[in-house]
Design a protein around this motif. Sequence first.
Motif, mmCIF file in Angstrom:
data_model
loop_
_atom_site.group_PDB
_atom_site.id
_atom_site.type_symbol
_atom_site.label_atom_id
_atom_site.label_comp_id
_atom_site.label_asym_id
_atom_site.label_seq_id
_atom_site.Cartn_x
_atom_site.Cartn_y
_atom_site.Cartn_z
ATOM 1 N N ARG A 4 9.229 0.380 -28.647
ATOM 2 C CA ARG A 4 9.927 0.596 -29.912
ATOM 3 C C ARG A 4 10.111 2.103 -30.069
ATOM 4 N N GLU A 42 15.381 2.624 -36.334
ATOM 5 C CA GLU A 42 14.340 2.109 -35.460
ATOM 6 C C GLU A 42 14.975 1.102 -34.518
ATOM 7 N N SER A 43 14.556 1.168 -33.256
ATOM 8 C CA SER A 43 15.197 0.358 -32.222
ATOM 9 C C SER A 43 14.182 -0.191 -31.245
ATOM 10 N N ASP A 44 14.499 -1.361 -30.696
ATOM 11 C CA ASP A 44 13.732 -1.915 -29.586
ATOM 12 C C ASP A 44 14.366 -1.447 -28.287
ATOM 13 N N PHE A 46 19.207 -0.075 -25.923
ATOM 14 C CA PHE A 46 18.484 -0.184 -27.181
ATOM 15 C C PHE A 46 19.145 -1.234 -28.065
ATOM 16 N N ARG A 47 18.346 -1.958 -28.817
ATOM 17 C CA ARG A 47 18.845 -2.843 -29.876
ATOM 18 C C ARG A 47 18.389 -2.212 -31.179
ATOM 19 N N HIS A 48 19.363 -1.715 -31.935
ATOM 20 C CA HIS A 48 19.060 -1.029 -33.186
ATOM 21 C C HIS A 48 18.739 -2.059 -34.264
ATOM 22 N N ARG A 98 23.840 -2.584 -30.465
ATOM 23 C CA ARG A 98 23.221 -2.150 -29.216
ATOM 24 C C ARG A 98 23.822 -0.820 -28.765
ATOM 25 N N SER A 139 28.091 2.243 -27.447
ATOM 26 C CA SER A 139 27.264 2.290 -28.651
ATOM 27 C C SER A 139 27.946 1.579 -29.810
#
Length: 141
Positions: free
Chosen positions: A51, A63-65, A77-79, A96, A114
């Motif tokens: 994260r 915050e993103s995974d 990244f998955r926001h 993403r 993006s």
Amino acid sequence: MKKQTINQKIEIHASAEKVWQVMWNNDSYKKWAAAFMPGSHYVGDLKPGGRIQFLDPSNNGMESDVESVTKNQEVTFRHLFELEAGNAGKTLGDMREKFELVEKDDVTTLFVSSDMPEEYFEEMNTATTSALQIIKEMSEQ
């Protein structure tokens, strides 16, 4: 929430390893991320399932995974949500961001895709162009 997607690329006369280091080393990240907001930085683990928080000096950001990462090749990244003073704000839905590096004949092409809310597209598209140019200049030194 309507979204648009930035799709850009830049050719860099450096190895993918060097470009990756410029992109994700904390000190150099701050230099190119300043194209989006001076003082930008990230905290967290750049590893699959990690994260990350992308923050400005006031702890606003998102915050993103980390969905996937292959060192020197790609990161996705998955926001998840916006951050306001470090606290969770508006959910970002299915947004993403992917960085991909393809090296051939001593040239690395950096591709960026993006997703973002429609209202930020123009500003972020322009900032992405600037950020890619900074990554190029730093990587070619």
